[in-house]
Write an enzyme that holds these catalytic residues in place. Structure first.
Site, PDB file in Angstrom:
ATOM      1  N   SER A 182      -9.484   1.669   3.288  1.00 31.63           N
ATOM      2  CA  SER A 182      -8.690   2.565   2.342  1.00 31.63           C
ATOM      3  C   SER A 182      -7.793   1.563   1.771  1.00 31.63           C
ATOM      4  CB  SER A 182      -7.982   3.694   2.941  1.00 31.63           C
ATOM      5  OG  SER A 182      -7.135   2.833   4.161  1.00 31.63           O
TER       6      SER A 182
ATOM      7  N   SER B 101      -9.694  -0.881   7.540  1.00 30.39           N
ATOM      8  CA  SER B 101      -9.184  -0.657   6.028  1.00 30.39           C
ATOM      9  C   SER B 101      -8.349  -1.665   5.547  1.00 30.39           C
ATOM     10  CB  SER B 101      -8.274   0.500   6.108  1.00 30.39           C
ATOM     11  OG  SER B 101      -9.184   1.754   6.372  1.00 30.39           O
TER      12      SER B 101
ATOM     13  N   LYS C 201       0.719  -1.172  -0.132  1.00 34.26           N
ATOM     14  CA  LYS C 201      -0.060   0.113   0.072  1.00 34.26           C
ATOM     15  C   LYS C 201       0.909   1.256   0.196  1.00 34.26           C
ATOM     16  CE  LYS C 201      -3.863   2.098   2.517  1.00 34.26           C
ATOM     17  NZ  LYS C 201      -4.653   1.732   3.767  1.00 34.26           N
TER      18      LYS C 201
END
Length: 468
Positions: A161, A185, A86
């Site tokens: 996210s 997330s 990420k």
């Protein structure tokens, strides 16, 4: 050397499966990597899971891994396994943007400790993954790096996210991805995309090298296609780091690896409080079927109460804390006068930070107190059971242009507030080859440092449904 599996096979293999193939001499890390890069270049234009693909660096790492296997000296079960990271987790030499255009050209000078540990274990870091801007949201409709789409439910959000992490694994671009989880997330994208995700115990995996949203709630966690992969990656990443303000050493003998009995005799606490959360019929039905299957597998389902936990107000408290902590950490994203949004920052993101900045001390103190009380109550409720069982999210993946459901994190935030490990696995089989039912997530929340226990339950569940 025997033939390498076909490209189609490679994109569906787990990290564990790749490791076995490497050791058996039926696959080569270089060939596997090239197949994944080809898949990304062919299909990621419609998914946008990746922000930056480091093909050159990954090929060098894969070549080094292949040499170790040729010498009979691999570093371990993750050697040669491609991993996506990420974009808010530092990867040496790549943009460390956290999905914010303002940081588009900021290059990480060194790896985050979690990434460094994976590299040391031989993992091949393939690039950085799309995410919701600044990690503050759960759709990954990123205004700077593109809208990320759900490979399992085309046209829909992958969640957030860590939406790029869920999408990359579901699409077969990588067997494992790292995400971050502040109130769900990692687990929400895993649920929406039909894969698996783990939020470890608070402090187990270092948050150093993460662009923080909320330092008191953030966690690095893996997304993968098998429970064993979640365990392997967590085992490698775990380690006390004094640079992390929430770090705690694991107790002696800790392991993430599942072992012992499965679900037979396991006592699973079903929180009564989830009944008040608006939940899609598809989720209610899948969860009810899952409870029936769990009982058939020998689990004992018993209602429990978590005094003081009202999921929706608690989630709002967590959001306020996240906005306030992000505003304190990143004042530059609100502009020099605190009111003018700088270029490369969306107005909605800047407004959320200003909202947190302007919250009164009394409001924040109340939010922190209520979250702490919920944590204590949750750990007390766990004292009488082996784990809590609940859906991962109250809804399935929804269209990008639809209204965002307010209750997305109502079920996941509980584990962050209580500092407990939690894993999301599919509640039912997922068919990636065709549009069938949107995936639904099933969540196990366990005691502190109880990763092995909840992963053992998750492994028994996925084996029963033949998901691994």
């Amino acid at each position: 050397m025997n033939a390498t599996p076909s490209s189609a096979d490679v994109t569906r293999l787990s990290a564990t499966g790749l490791g076995k193939a490497y050791r058996a001499g039926t696959a080569d890390p270089r060939v596997v990597l090239d197949a994944l890069i080809d898949a990304i270049r062919a299909r990621d234009g419609g998914i946008r899971a990746f922000i930056e693909l480091d093909a050159e660096g990954a090929r060098a790492a894969a070549a080094a891994s292949a040499a170790r296997f040729a010498d009979g000296r691999p570093h371990g079960p993750l050697d040669g396994v491609p991993v996506g990271v990420k974009a808010n987790i530092a990867v040496r030499g790549l943009a460390w943007s956290a999905g914010v255009g303002f940081w588009r050209n900021r290059i990480a000078a060194e790896d985050a400790p979690a990434v460094a540990r994976l590299r040391a274990a031989g993992a091949v870091i393939l690039g950085t993954l799309n995410m919701h801007e600044g990690a503050l949201g759960a759709t990954t409709d990123n205004p700077h790096f593109g809208r990320c789409n759900n490979p399992a439910v085309p046209g829909c959000t992958p969640g957030g996210s860590s939406g790029g992490s869920g999408a990359a694994v579901a699409a077969g671009f990588v067997p494992v991805a790292l995400g971050t989880d502040t109130m769900g997330s990692v687990r929400i994208p895993a649920a929406y995309c039909g894969v698996m995700g783990l939020k470890p115990t608070t402090g187990l995996v270092s948050n150093a090298g993460v662009v923080p949203l909320a330092w008191s709630l953030d966690h690095i966690g893996p997304v993968a296609r098998s429970v064993e992969d979640l365990a392997l990656v967590t085992q490698v990443m775990a380690g006390f780091d004094p640079a992390d303000p929430v770090a705690e050493p694991a107790p002696a003998g800790w392991t993430a690896m599942p072992h012992g009995r499965g679900l037979a005799g396991a006592r699973l606490g079903l929180p009564r409080e989830i009944e008040g959360v608006p939940t899609e019929p598809a989720v209610r039905e899948a969860f009810a079927r899952a409870l029936d299957i769990l009982r058939d597998l020998g689990a004992i389902i018993q209602p429990v109460s978590i005094p003081g936990w009202a999921p929706t107000p608690a989630r709002r408290d967590g959001l306020l804390i996240s906005e306030a902590e992000a505003a304190e950490l990143h004042p530059e994203l609100m502009g020099p006068d605190g009111a003018t949004t700088p270029e490369g920052v969306s107005e909605s993101f800047a407004a959320a930070l200003r909202y947190g900045r302007d919250a009164s001390a009394a409001r924040l103190a109340g939010a922190y107190r209520r979250i702490a009380e919920i944590g204590v109550a949750t750990r007390a409720a766990l004292a009488g059971v082996d784990a809590l069982i609940l859906p991962t999210a109250p809804q399935t993946a929804f269209a990008h242009d639809a209204k965002v459901p307010a209750a997305q994190a109502d079920f996941t935030a509980l584990a962050n507030f209580a500092k407990l490990p939690a894993v999301s696995v599919p509640a039912q089989p997922v068919e990636f080859a065709k549009i069938a039912k949107p995936p639904v997530g099933l969540q196990f929340i366990g005691p502190r440092f109880g990763e092995a226990a909840i992963l053992r339950m998750a492994a028994a569940w996925t084996a029963a449904l033949m998901l691994d």
